[in-house]
Design an enzyme around this catalytic site. Structure first.
Site, PDB file in Angstrom:
ATOM      1  N   ASP A  16       0.565  -1.324   0.069  1.00  0.00           N
ATOM      2  CA  ASP A  16       0.090  -0.049   0.176  1.00  0.00           C
ATOM      3  C   ASP A  16       1.250   1.099   0.037  1.00  0.00           C
ATOM      4  O   ASP A  16       0.549   2.176  -0.618  1.00  0.00           O
ATOM      5  CB  ASP A  16      -1.032  -0.421   1.195  1.00  0.00           C
ATOM      6  CG  ASP A  16      -2.797   0.082   1.305  1.00  0.00           C
ATOM      7  OD1 ASP A  16      -3.255   0.229   0.459  1.00  0.00           O
ATOM      8  OD2 ASP A  16      -2.854   0.985   1.543  1.00  0.00           O
ATOM      9  N   ARG A  46       6.810 -10.207  -3.008  1.00  0.00           N
ATOM     10  CA  ARG A  46       7.054 -11.649  -3.324  1.00  0.00           C
ATOM     11  C   ARG A  46       6.496 -12.146  -4.240  1.00  0.00           C
ATOM     12  O   ARG A  46       6.909 -13.093  -4.911  1.00  0.00           O
ATOM     13  CB  ARG A  46       6.336 -12.372  -1.524  1.00  0.00           C
ATOM     14  CG  ARG A  46       7.540 -12.711  -0.499  1.00  0.00           C
ATOM     15  CD  ARG A  46       6.357 -13.103   0.213  1.00  0.00           C
ATOM     16  NE  ARG A  46       5.383 -12.320   0.712  1.00  0.00           N
ATOM     17  CZ  ARG A  46       4.891 -12.159   1.765  1.00  0.00           C
ATOM     18  NH1 ARG A  46       5.008 -12.902   2.834  1.00  0.00           N
ATOM     19  NH2 ARG A  46       3.713 -11.432   2.119  1.00  0.00           N
ATOM     20  N   LYS A 146       8.259   3.487  10.652  1.00  0.00           N
ATOM     21  CA  LYS A 146       7.195   3.835  11.374  1.00  0.00           C
ATOM     22  C   LYS A 146       5.929   2.425  10.854  1.00  0.00           C
ATOM     23  O   LYS A 146       6.128   2.244  10.233  1.00  0.00           O
ATOM     24  CB  LYS A 146       6.761   4.301  12.376  1.00  0.00           C
ATOM     25  CG  LYS A 146       4.768   5.033  12.154  1.00  0.00           C
ATOM     26  CD  LYS A 146       4.742   6.241  13.131  1.00  0.00           C
ATOM     27  CE  LYS A 146       3.618   5.907  12.828  1.00  0.00           C
ATOM     28  NZ  LYS A 146       3.142   6.676  11.225  1.00  0.00           N
ATOM     29  N   HIS A 238       4.865  11.742  15.931  1.00  0.00           N
ATOM     30  CA  HIS A 238       4.861  13.095  14.446  1.00  0.00           C
ATOM     31  C   HIS A 238       4.973  14.503  15.701  1.00  0.00           C
ATOM     32  O   HIS A 238       5.409  14.883  15.727  1.00  0.00           O
ATOM     33  CB  HIS A 238       3.458  12.442  14.046  1.00  0.00           C
ATOM     34  CG  HIS A 238       3.119  11.898  12.684  1.00  0.00           C
ATOM     35  ND1 HIS A 238       4.378  11.284  12.824  1.00  0.00           N
ATOM     36  CD2 HIS A 238       2.491  11.713  12.143  1.00  0.00           C
ATOM     37  CE1 HIS A 238       4.488  10.391  11.298  1.00  0.00           C
ATOM     38  NE2 HIS A 238       3.021  10.311  11.499  1.00  0.00           N
ATOM     39  N   ARG A 333      -2.353  16.838  21.420  1.00  0.00           N
ATOM     40  CA  ARG A 333      -3.557  16.067  21.308  1.00  0.00           C
ATOM     41  C   ARG A 333      -3.732  15.190  19.987  1.00  0.00           C
ATOM     42  O   ARG A 333      -3.438  15.968  18.952  1.00  0.00           O
ATOM     43  CB  ARG A 333      -4.632  16.700  22.146  1.00  0.00           C
ATOM     44  CG  ARG A 333      -5.257  18.487  20.882  1.00  0.00           C
ATOM     45  CD  ARG A 333      -5.737  18.667  21.976  1.00  0.00           C
ATOM     46  NE  ARG A 333      -7.560  19.020  21.409  1.00  0.00           N
ATOM     47  CZ  ARG A 333      -8.364  19.255  22.150  1.00  0.00           C
ATOM     48  NH1 ARG A 333      -8.212  18.832  23.380  1.00  0.00           N
ATOM     49  NH2 ARG A 333      -9.676  19.513  21.661  1.00  0.00           N
ATOM     50  N   LYS A 342      -6.804  19.360  10.250  1.00  0.00           N
ATOM     51  CA  LYS A 342      -5.646  20.022  10.547  1.00  0.00           C
ATOM     52  C   LYS A 342      -4.727  19.688  12.129  1.00  0.00           C
ATOM     53  O   LYS A 342      -4.612  18.880  12.883  1.00  0.00           O
ATOM     54  CB  LYS A 342      -6.556  20.909  11.778  1.00  0.00           C
ATOM     55  CG  LYS A 342      -6.067  22.247  11.724  1.00  0.00           C
ATOM     56  CD  LYS A 342      -6.209  22.829  12.326  1.00  0.00           C
ATOM     57  CE  LYS A 342      -7.232  24.329  12.040  1.00  0.00           C
ATOM     58  NZ  LYS A 342      -7.996  25.431  12.645  1.00  0.00           N
ATOM     59  N   LYS A 380      -0.847  36.483  17.017  1.00  0.00           N
ATOM     60  CA  LYS A 380      -2.501  37.305  17.318  1.00  0.00           C
ATOM     61  C   LYS A 380      -1.953  38.348  18.519  1.00  0.00           C
ATOM     62  O   LYS A 380      -1.131  38.028  19.480  1.00  0.00           O
ATOM     63  CB  LYS A 380      -3.733  36.285  18.209  1.00  0.00           C
ATOM     64  CG  LYS A 380      -4.003  35.274  17.203  1.00  0.00           C
ATOM     65  CD  LYS A 380      -5.534  34.704  17.933  1.00  0.00           C
ATOM     66  CE  LYS A 380      -6.260  33.433  17.132  1.00  0.00           C
ATOM     67  NZ  LYS A 380      -7.433  33.006  17.659  1.00  0.00           N
ATOM     68  N   TYR A 480      -9.005  28.641  25.087  1.00  0.00           N
ATOM     69  CA  TYR A 480     -10.049  28.534  24.956  1.00  0.00           C
ATOM     70  C   TYR A 480     -10.121  29.236  23.392  1.00  0.00           C
ATOM     71  O   TYR A 480     -10.642  30.607  24.480  1.00  0.00           O
ATOM     72  CB  TYR A 480     -11.064  27.264  24.898  1.00  0.00           C
ATOM     73  CG  TYR A 480     -12.083  27.232  24.354  1.00  0.00           C
ATOM     74  CD1 TYR A 480     -11.948  26.162  22.771  1.00  0.00           C
ATOM     75  CD2 TYR A 480     -13.504  27.599  23.511  1.00  0.00           C
ATOM     76  CE1 TYR A 480     -12.808  25.515  22.044  1.00  0.00           C
ATOM     77  CE2 TYR A 480     -14.156  27.508  22.445  1.00  0.00           C
ATOM     78  CZ  TYR A 480     -13.828  26.496  21.693  1.00  0.00           C
ATOM     79  OH  TYR A 480     -14.288  26.151  20.131  1.00  0.00           O
TER      80      TYR A 480
HETATM   81  C1  BG6 Z   1       0.467   8.181   9.605  1.00  0.00           C
HETATM   82  C2  BG6 Z   1      -0.596   7.870   9.824  1.00  0.00           C
HETATM   83  O1  BG6 Z   1       1.954   8.584  10.302  1.00  0.00           O
HETATM   84  O2  BG6 Z   1       0.163  10.025   9.252  1.00  0.00           O
HETATM   85  C3  BG6 Z   1      -2.618   7.777   9.519  1.00  0.00           C
HETATM   86  O3  BG6 Z   1      -0.165   6.054  10.766  1.00  0.00           O
HETATM   87  C4  BG6 Z   1      -1.967   9.719   9.208  1.00  0.00           C
HETATM   88  O4  BG6 Z   1      -2.366   6.834  10.950  1.00  0.00           O
HETATM   89  C5  BG6 Z   1      -1.252   9.902   8.099  1.00  0.00           C
HETATM   90  O5  BG6 Z   1      -3.237   9.058   8.835  1.00  0.00           O
HETATM   91  C6  BG6 Z   1      -1.055  11.430   8.386  1.00  0.00           C
HETATM   92  O6  BG6 Z   1       0.149  11.786   7.828  1.00  0.00           O
HETATM   93  P1  BG6 Z   1      -0.561  13.303   6.769  1.00  0.00           P
HETATM   94  O7  BG6 Z   1       0.720  13.968   6.267  1.00  0.00           O
HETATM   95  O8  BG6 Z   1      -1.715  12.429   5.881  1.00  0.00           O
HETATM   96  O9  BG6 Z   1      -0.523  14.719   8.101  1.00  0.00           O
END
Ligand code: BG6
Length: 484
Positions: A16, A46, A146, A238, A333, A342, A380, A480
């Site tokens: 994929d 394979r 990863k 990330h 988060r 976002k 801001k 917030y």
């Molecule tokens: C990948 C995650 O590392 O990053 C995915 O395994 C996630 O779950 C993707 O959708 C998000 O990447 P981007 O570049 O679209 O923000």
């Protein structure tokens, strides 16, 4: 160099990631003339495939435009395919012979081995790459994606294994967020501007939030996702990479090792995250959703095990025990199936001391670095309402990339990272000790969640996630502003 051959070997060529990301990226780099003149693309998997079959599997993702067909055919001519197993030395030997043949005509042959493989074959595939396929007429580099293990222990094991085979300079661990323009910009923004240096600390900053939101569910990837969960999928890698660049001290230089040293140093000042500083969520179907994805809850995905408590949303708070950051909460988060796509960093500054404006007008300065979409950096600030007697209002200093750099198309993360691999620059790749530190911070929490089967809070597909996460942010001095 013209008399060198550069072979990019994609292991897992029919998978994929290869179809969706790697081949299309290589095509775009080729199309734009950014690769060395003699680049050979070598698929390895394979299945018994022809180059033609391979082409069919990824061509649609390459989005070849009218007029580019000839160039695409030229690209395909530089592709070869070798079928083989990941656990058979003789198959790798065949790959080696195929590479040797191509390299025989040139002065040097350099090899990039890109492992686009499931983690359970990492060990055996890397062993055979090193033992049966290592080039002798140039450099060799190994690229890994990863998951790098699933906790401190398994990650350490993998690192030890790799250390036994390769030098650290030969290992490129991809975190594709490090290839994003606005993440790369953090170093420039912080260290090339006088204004941020003196204010980037606990005396001036109230709290920081780094967030990742996605409006899609697992979409059939539930099997993979359920094994890992959102903390391992997004936060431990990330968001922690963004965190490091935002929180670290100024590196001695822009060299990869100096930058990575600083990242490790700040990570070492963080204690493992506690469950009480965490909010976990799992999405449920939204009956009013506009498509099937939105009307499918996490547990309704057939690839997800029944009754799974794997979180698809998490918010955690980190504290850094050093002089610069003592007392400043860092809220990380991440969530799937939310209301928008976002990723951004919000740095909230404290209100001014000795404020002379009425209380309810005093707002925090906030520096927002929007990683995606619509890349931007904006600050801001409070300014006088025009034509008023001292009315004050919030306005923005705004660097929106699409306005400032009209017509600019930002390179995709994978494109930038590929070029860095070919150039041998490791600044945007993860070093073994960084990885170890991030796992140290999250492993006790992950183990506790699994051992106690901690139930995530349900949230509806398409919303903002559990409201408890907003309470956690508020408890940690984050105000917030209606947009995060
Ligand atoms: C990948 C995650 O590392 O990053 C995915 O395994 C996630 O779950 C993707 O959708 C998000 O990447 P981007 O570049 O679209 O923000």
């Amino acid at each position: 160099k013209e008399d060198h051959l550069y072979s990019i070997i994609i292991l897992g060529a029919s998978g994929d990631l290869a179809k969706k990301k790697i081949y299309p990226t290589l095509w775009m780099l080729y199309r734009d003339g950014l690769l060395p003149q003699n680049t050979l693309f070598v698929g390895y998997a394979r299945s018994k495939l022809s180059v033609n079959d391979l082409q069919k599997s990824f061509e649609a993702n390459c989005k070849v435009q009218p007029g580019q067909e000839g160039k695409f055919q030229e690209f395909m001519k530089n592709n070869i395919y070798v079928s083989g197993n990941y656990d058979k030395a003789e198959d790798f030997k065949r790959l080696h012979v195929a590479l040797d043949e191509k390299e025989a005509k040139v002065k040097a042959g350099n090899r990039v081995f890109y492992l686009s493989l499931p983690p359970f074959v990492f060990d055996v595939a890397t062993t055979f790459i090193r033992k049966a396929c290592w080039g002798t007429r140039g450099w060799n580099r190994v690229v890994l994606e990863k998951p790098f293990g699933r906790d401190l222990e398994t990650s350490r094991k993998l690192s030890e294994h790799l250390k036994g085979l390769f030098k650290e300079e030969e290992i490129y661990r991809i975190d594709h967020y490090l290839g994003k323009e606005l993440v790369q910009n953090l170093i420039t923004l912080r260290f090339a501007n006088r204004i941020f240096g003196p204010s980037w600390n606990t005396h001036n900053i109230a709290s920081v939030m780094i967030s990742f939101k996605e409006p899609i569910g697992t979409q059939g990837r539930g099997g993979y996702f359920d094994e890992y969960g959102i903390i391992r999928d997004i936060i431990q890698n990330h968001l922690m990479q963004i965190f490091c660049l935002a929180a670290m001290e100024k590196p001695v230089s822009l060299d990869a090792e100096d930058i990575r040293d600083e990242k490790v140093r700040v990570l070492r000042r963080i204690k493992p995250v506690k469950l009480e500083d965490t909010v976990l969520g799992q999405y449920i179907a939204n009956p009013d959703g506009k498509n099937d994805d939105e009307r499918t809850g996490y547990l309704d995905d057939e690839t997800v095990p029944k009754g799974s408590v794997t979180p698809t949303f998490a918010s955690v708070v980190l504290k850094i025990d050093n002089e610069r950051w003592e007392g400043v909460p860092w809220i990380l988060r991440a969530g799937k199936a939310l209301n928008e796509r976002k990723a951004e960093i919000r740095v909230q500054f404290k209100t001014p001391d000795g404020d002379i404006f009425p209380d309810d007008d005093a707002k925090r300065n906030e520096l927002v670095i929007r990683v995606q979409p619509n890349e931007a950096i904006y600050l801001k600030m409070m300014t006088k309402t025009p034509n008023s007697h001292f009315g004050i209002e919030e306005t923005e200093l705004d660097l929106t990339y699409s306005k400032r750099y009209e017509g600019l198309v930002l390179a995709e993360a994978y494109q930038l990272l590929f070029l860095e691999i070919l150039r041998g620059r490791q600044m945007h790749f993860v070093r073994a000790d960084e990885l170890e530190e991030t796992w140290r911070i999250f492993t006790p929490l992950l183990h506790q969640i699994e051992k106690d089967k901690v139930k995530p809070i349900q949230y509806k597909f398409g919303g903002r996630g559990p409201p408890e996460a907003d309470d956690l942010a508020a408890d940690n001095n984050f105000m917030y502003t209606g947009t995060y």
